[in-house]
Design a protein around this motif. Structure first.
Motif, mmCIF file in Angstrom:
data_model
loop_
_atom_site.group_PDB
_atom_site.id
_atom_site.type_symbol
_atom_site.label_atom_id
_atom_site.label_comp_id
_atom_site.label_asym_id
_atom_site.label_seq_id
_atom_site.Cartn_x
_atom_site.Cartn_y
_atom_site.Cartn_z
ATOM 1 N N MET A 17 -5.759 -0.604 -16.442
ATOM 2 C CA MET A 17 -4.553 -0.902 -17.226
ATOM 3 C C MET A 17 -4.667 -2.259 -17.920
ATOM 4 N N MET A 18 -5.220 -3.249 -17.197
ATOM 5 C CA MET A 18 -5.330 -4.620 -17.719
ATOM 6 C C MET A 18 -6.696 -5.174 -17.321
ATOM 7 N N PRO A 19 -7.694 -5.053 -18.205
ATOM 8 C CA PRO A 19 -9.061 -5.463 -17.837
ATOM 9 C C PRO A 19 -9.159 -6.911 -17.360
ATOM 10 N N GLY A 20 -8.206 -7.748 -17.736
ATOM 11 C CA GLY A 20 -8.248 -9.169 -17.352
ATOM 12 C C GLY A 20 -8.223 -9.402 -15.851
ATOM 13 N N PHE A 21 -7.814 -8.415 -15.071
ATOM 14 C CA PHE A 21 -7.795 -8.615 -13.611
ATOM 15 C C PHE A 21 -9.197 -8.791 -13.030
ATOM 16 N N GLU A 22 -10.209 -8.424 -13.822
ATOM 17 C CA GLU A 22 -11.602 -8.667 -13.428
ATOM 18 C C GLU A 22 -11.786 -10.150 -13.086
ATOM 19 N N ASN A 23 -11.068 -11.013 -13.835
ATOM 20 C CA ASN A 23 -11.233 -12.470 -13.668
ATOM 21 C C ASN A 23 -10.165 -13.095 -12.791
ATOM 22 N N ALA A 24 -9.310 -12.269 -12.205
ATOM 23 C CA ALA A 24 -8.201 -12.844 -11.422
ATOM 24 C C ALA A 24 -8.668 -13.184 -10.003
ATOM 25 N N GLU A 25 -8.258 -14.367 -9.551
ATOM 26 C CA GLU A 25 -8.600 -14.773 -8.177
ATOM 27 C C GLU A 25 -7.779 -13.942 -7.189
ATOM 28 N N VAL A 26 -8.452 -13.339 -6.210
ATOM 29 C CA VAL A 26 -7.735 -12.536 -5.204
ATOM 30 C C VAL A 26 -7.160 -13.487 -4.146
ATOM 31 N N VAL A 27 -5.860 -13.370 -3.902
ATOM 32 C CA VAL A 27 -5.208 -14.205 -2.881
ATOM 33 C C VAL A 27 -5.302 -13.507 -1.529
ATOM 34 N N LYS A 28 -4.934 -12.245 -1.501
ATOM 35 C CA LYS A 28 -5.073 -11.477 -0.247
ATOM 36 C C LYS A 28 -4.865 -9.980 -0.470
ATOM 37 N N HIS A 29 -5.423 -9.204 0.432
ATOM 38 C CA HIS A 29 -5.117 -7.779 0.500
ATOM 39 C C HIS A 29 -4.123 -7.637 1.648
ATOM 40 N N TRP A 30 -3.224 -6.717 1.567
ATOM 41 C CA TRP A 30 -2.129 -6.667 2.542
ATOM 42 C C TRP A 30 -1.608 -5.240 2.677
ATOM 43 N N VAL A 31 -1.114 -4.933 3.885
ATOM 44 C CA VAL A 31 -0.537 -3.597 4.134
ATOM 45 C C VAL A 31 0.821 -3.752 4.793
ATOM 46 N N GLY A 32 1.801 -2.971 4.357
ATOM 47 C CA GLY A 32 3.115 -2.941 5.005
ATOM 48 C C GLY A 32 3.589 -1.503 5.133
ATOM 49 N N LEU A 33 4.506 -1.289 6.080
ATOM 50 C CA LEU A 33 5.033 0.071 6.297
ATOM 51 C C LEU A 33 6.492 0.117 5.847
ATOM 52 N N ARG A 34 6.746 0.845 4.767
ATOM 53 C CA ARG A 34 8.128 0.958 4.287
ATOM 54 C C ARG A 34 8.945 1.765 5.301
ATOM 55 N N PRO A 35 10.128 1.259 5.675
ATOM 56 C CA PRO A 35 10.959 2.010 6.629
ATOM 57 C C PRO A 35 11.778 3.080 5.893
ATOM 58 N N VAL A 36 11.235 4.291 5.842
ATOM 59 C CA VAL A 36 11.852 5.356 5.040
ATOM 60 C C VAL A 36 12.672 6.288 5.931
ATOM 61 N N ARG A 37 13.833 6.672 5.430
ATOM 62 C CA ARG A 37 14.709 7.587 6.157
ATOM 63 C C ARG A 37 15.307 8.553 5.134
ATOM 64 N N TYR A 38 15.786 9.738 5.573
ATOM 65 C CA TYR A 38 16.344 10.672 4.568
ATOM 66 C C TYR A 38 17.517 10.028 3.846
#
Ligand SMILES: Cc1cc2nc3c(=O)[nH]c(=O)nc-3n(C[C@H](O)[C@H](O)[C@H](O)COP(=O)(O)OP(=O)(O)OC[C@H]3O[C@@H](n4cnc5c(N)ncnc54)[C@H](O)[C@@H]3O)c2cc1C
Length: 337
Positions: free
Chosen positions: A261-282
């Motif tokens: 989508m945006m080729p410029g991210f090739e040059n972006a400094e990565v701060v962190k990778h992260w995972v979260g669990l969305r609390p989903v309910r009906y």
């Protein structure tokens, strides 16, 4: 003295704790949580006002809570506080069939369904083949900074913090409290227990990309770009999975999709990778429950919309609490007659 426990220090628990302590200054309000910022679900979130994965929560409630939160964020934005920014969003679909005008289109500023020319422009700008979509202005906040602000505000009002994992609503830790506000997100699955709360796993990558000043969401492909005043959140996944480890395959999906989508991210400094669990309910659970002479106010199951609804949900908690206090006062007066 009335004693109130708010369980859970995510965006919903912090908001309720702040609102209760600031309104009922002489109450003893304790925020009890197993984790605090920067280790809550919201800390890696996009911080974008955008109703998303909130099950079948009634439209009128999404509109009401969403509108109150949008207005609150507007106020912060106007005052230049807590890094809240106002950005254009391009939410894009490959085909017209998948797209429908949302129920909140009149709440946001500048809502527009994209016309043919705009879709061509977006396809060219974000290297896709988009056949439908919409654009609007919305607020984005840097989530960890905002959560830290709410926590400081609560402590400044003389609220107390307690790190503890509550095992059930009958846990001895909760015994001294007259009111318990349950804002435990996915934790409600075991605490209440409520098997209707399930995780929707979200992996993201935070990068430095100060040139990005708009939000792009590829609704069908799954990738999204959400810049805030401190970093830029690249996403993302929506999986039925409890694992909070970073998956290499997901990192690849996120980086390749966003770079397309945006080729410029090739040059972006990565701060962190992260995972979260969305609390989903009906449906979001926001309601009182009286058990053993204690008032419990449940406020959980916000899915992918915690930062979209938190302020309105906090107001609803206050209304429930006030109704209960009025009822109690009336009972006490009657018992004296
Ligand atoms: C990748 C990703 C991106 C997202 N992007 C957005 C976005 O752009 N906009 C948006 O609106 N939303 C977004 N969300 C969703 C948003 O983050 C959640 O809706 C929100 O964080 C839920 O807040 P909460 O306070 O209800 O729960 P949580 O943040 O999960 O907090 C729950 C708290 O309860 C505590 N707790 C749980 N069980 C117990 C227990 N038994 N005893 C004591 N404490 C307990 C936890 O330690 C935690 O402090 C995103 C989520 C993810 C994963």
């Amino acid at each position: 003295m009335v004693m109130v426990a708010v369980v859970g220090a995510g965006v919903n628990g912090l908001t309720c704790a702040v609102k209760i302590k600031e309104k009922y200054k002489d109450y003893d309000v304790v925020l009890i949580s197993s984790e605090f910022t920067p280790n809550t679900t919201g800390d890696g979130s996009g911080g974008l006002w955008y109703p998303f994965i909130c099950g079948e929560t009634p439209d009128d409630l999404i509109r009401k809570w969403g509108n109150e939160t949008y207005k609150y964020l507007h106020e912060l934005y106007r005052l230049g506080e807590h890094g809240v920014s106002l950005l254009p969003v391009y939410s894009l679909y490959r085909t017209k069939e998948k797209f429908c005008k949302p129920i909140w289109s009149d709440i946001v500023y500048g809502y527009q369904v994209l016309d043919e020319q705009q879709l061509k422009d977006c396809s060219q700008l974000f290297s896709g083949e988009y056949g439908a979509g919409h654009t609007f202005l919305t607020f984005v906040l840097p989530a960890p900074r905002f959560l830290a602000y709410l926590q400081e505000r609560f402590e400044r009002a003389n609220g107390k913090l307690l790190r503890a994992k509550i095992t059930s609503l009958q846990d001895p830790v909760l015994e001294p409290f007259d009111v318990v506000v349950n804002c435990t997100g996915l934790g409600a699955r075991w605490l209440v227990p409520d098997a209707e709360v399930v995780p929707v796993r979200g992996q993201i990558t935070k990068v430095k990309a100060p040139w990005m000043n708009l939000v792009v969401i590829d609704e069908e492909g799954g990738n999204y770009i959400i810049p805030n005043s401190e970093t830029c959140v690249l996403g993302g996944t929506h999986q039925s999975d409890y694992c909070t480890d970073v998956y290499a395959a997901d990192t690849e999906f996120i980086m390749n999709g966003c770079k397309k989508m945006m080729p410029g991210f090739e040059n972006a400094e990565v701060v962190k990778h992260w995972v979260g669990l969305r609390p989903v309910r009906y449906s979001i659970r926001l309601e009182p429950e009286e058990r053993n002479g204690k008032l419990y106010i449940h406020n959980y199951g916000h899915g992918g919309s915690g930062f979209t609804l938190f302020w309105g949900c906090g107001d609803e908690v206050i209304k429930i609490l006030q109704t209960h206090l009025d009822k109690n006062e009336q009972t006490q007066i009657l018992s004296k007659l």
